[in-house]
Write an enzyme that holds these catalytic residues in place. Structure first.
Site, PDB file in Angstrom:
ATOM      1  N   ARG A 170       0.844  -1.195   0.000  1.00 45.47           N
ATOM      2  CA  ARG A 170       0.000   0.000   0.000  1.00 45.47           C
ATOM      3  C   ARG A 170       0.885   1.251   0.000  1.00 45.47           C
ATOM      4  NH1 ARG A 170      -3.694   2.354   4.979  1.00 45.47           N
ATOM      5  NH2 ARG A 170      -4.859   3.898   3.780  1.00 45.47           N
ATOM      6  N   ASP A 435      -3.102   3.555  14.568  1.00 43.03           N
ATOM      7  CA  ASP A 435      -2.306   4.009  13.433  1.00 43.03           C
ATOM      8  C   ASP A 435      -2.743   5.418  13.083  1.00 43.03           C
ATOM      9  OD1 ASP A 435      -4.698   3.759  12.059  1.00 43.03           O
ATOM     10  OD2 ASP A 435      -4.056   2.062  10.824  1.00 43.03           O
TER      11      ASP A 435
END
Length: 534
Positions: A170, A435
């Site tokens: 990603r 995150d």
């Protein structure tokens, strides 16, 4: 001129200002950098236009408009087209694991028993020069099968098993720059650096192993890369994370643009909640309750998930769902099992696990319900989701806004940002894995409550959220953080700097688009003479 007698050999018009390292130089070869340069020069105007479109959409929403389905693309939504068939190698994605591109993490994730490991350059990584370049080195070694790691503290060696997960990568979002690489005097686009370097160094191995606006840009980037590599059209496959509120109204269009390169869509729960607040930042009638109350049982979240399943299966694409945050104890594990059962029965083709220890439980739940089938594309169509309306997707979330919610947002936001500033982009806090996306929820929710002077429920009943109240909460939570982490660690860490950034972003009159975009300047360390052809 060279930096310390050495520098990266780069094409004309390129200036690399990151620290020179012999291992990094094997990634930043002249030809590899030239590939990134070609992508940047061909697509930067398209990217800039897409970013302007984002600004225009934000302006409309701030003036009271609501996201919705575009009448101009109705023919795409109602058409009977399908995406290219999912390659057998990635048809079974019943359990995926995600994490940063750290060496030990990559080995453990690939060995975890999951079907897919998504190496994350965005939410799970602090994008320092060292992290990004070492990440590229690590991924190249992983693709080559030579990656290993020696843990000195445990005197333990790590290497790949014979059977490993499929590797997905990603890249960063379109909005994030790479300030250590200047192309024609401008910072490179972060995602083109991530994709370009990874693809250039690994496409030969891939070939050996057979392995809507912004979506259109990616499709063109993939076609450009395939042409450069001399590989068949459609060799590059991507999963698009539907993580913004406007994107839920464009899922058919996104798949249509990527129909030759898509293997499905992915629910991004935390980013989606963050986007809900950001999209409705000027709508005081759409305030979120405490973030812990915004789960998949909220009507707008469930509707988003169900429509995504229907869209994917109707177009012959797979759907990998929600990035949940499991706690470490057995009671939480049981909740995880129940959550995975809900997902598979809803029609999801796979799920996400936060830790290798959860993989076997997740696989068991999905296998018990799916059998030997790699996915549910043909068996679960969710035609009932065709009746979902714009109002279903925008329904106001319900729940309480509490003092504890304000405190938790503050405590988590400051601690995450302190870790991010010191190089860690994925941080365990209070039995959850935080995150960048989860930290964004904490930030924007605090901002929203302050902006509109929210009156708290629960123990704070009748108390309004003001700057004075928030200031006291920050002081008290900083004291708590110091007590929890220890005075020595607190003193050595960047907690005070993180507190200043987080507090400023929560109290600014105009909401900043991204927490990490502002904080990025704090981790950029440039070496102005790093390129050997200056």
């Amino acid at each position: 001129m060279e930096s310390g007698g050495r520098g990266y050999d780069v094409p004309e018009g390129v200036d690399i200002r990151g620290r020179y390292d012999e291992e990094f130089a094997k990634i930043l070869t002249k030809d590899a950098v030239q590939f990134v340069v070609d992508l940047q020069r061909e697509f930067r105007n398209h990217v800039n236009y897409a970013m302007e479109c984002r600004k225009e959409a934000k302006r409309r929403y701030n003036l009271g408009a609501l996201p919705g389905f575009d009448p101009a693309t109705r023919n795409i939504r109602e058409g009977m087209w399908t995406c290219a068939q999912v390659p057998p190698a990635v048809a079974d994605r019943r359990v995926e694991i995600t994490g940063p591109v750290e060496r030990k993490m990559i080995i453990n994730a690939l060995n975890s028993g999951a079907k897919v490991f998504m190496a994350d350059f965005e939410d799970a990584l602090s994008p320092s020069w060292e992290n990004l370049m070492r990440g590229q080195v690590n991924l190249k070694d992983a693709v080559d099968g030579t990656i290993s790691f020696h843990d000195k503290a445990r005197n333990k060696d790590y290497k790949l098993n014979d059977q490993i997960a499929k590797l997905f990568v990603r890249p960063r979002g379109w909005h994030l720059p790479e300030a250590h690489i200047l192309i024609d005097g401008e910072p490179a686009t972060g995602c083109l650096v991530d994709f370009g370097l990874y693809f250039y160094h690994n496409y030969a191995k891939f070939r050996q192993n057979q392995g809507a606006g912004e979506a259109r840009i990616w499709n063109n980037v993939f076609e450009r890369a395939e042409k450069m590599a001399g590989i068949e059209r459609g060799s590059i496959r991507a999963t698009v994370l539907i993580e913004t509120l406007p994107a839920v109204f464009q899922m058919d269009e996104i798949l249509y643009e990527l129909r030759d390169h898509s293997v499905g869509l992915n629910c991004g729960r935390w980013d989606y909640i963050f986007s809900y607040v950001k999209t409705f930042q000027a709508h005081p009638d759409r305030l979120l309750p405490d973030r812990v109350q915004v789960g998949m049982t909220q009507h707008f979240m469930r509707s988003y998930s169900e429509l995504l399943i229907r869209t994917c299966h109707r177009r012959g694409a797979a759907q990998i769902p929600i990035r949940d945050d499991p706690a470490a104890n057995e009671a939480a594990l049981e909740l995880v099992r129940k959550d995975k059962l809900r997902e598979v029965k809803a029609g999801h083709d796979g799920t996400w696990a936060a830790h290798p220890g959860l993989i076997s439980d997740c696989i068991e739940v999905f296998t018990n319900n799916m059998g030997n089938a790699p996915n549910q594309i043909q068996t679960v169509k969710r035609e009932d989701a065709a009746a979902l309306t714009e109002e279903d997707l925008l329904q106001r979330p319900r729940g309480l806004r509490t003092m504890e919610g304000l405190r938790l947002n503050t405590r988590v936001g400051i601690q995450y940002l302190a870790a991010w500033l010191t190089g860690s982009g994925s941080v365990p806090l209070y039995n959850l894995m935080e995150d960048a996306a989860t930290a964004e929820i904490s930030r924007v929710q605090n901002w929203q409550w302050l902006k509109y002077g929210v009156e708290l429920d629960g123990d704070g009943l009748g108390v309004k959220v003001t700057k004075d109240l928030f200031g006291r909460v920050v002081e008290e939570e900083m004291t708590r953080i110091e007590s929890e982490v220890g005075k020595e660690k607190f003193k050595k860490g960047m907690y005070k700097e993180a507190c200043k950034i987080f507090t400023r972003q929560c109290t600014t009159p105009t909401l900043d688009d991204f927490l990490t975009l502002d904080a990025y300047n704090y981790i950029v360390i440039q070496h102005p003479q790093g390129s050997s052809n200056l």
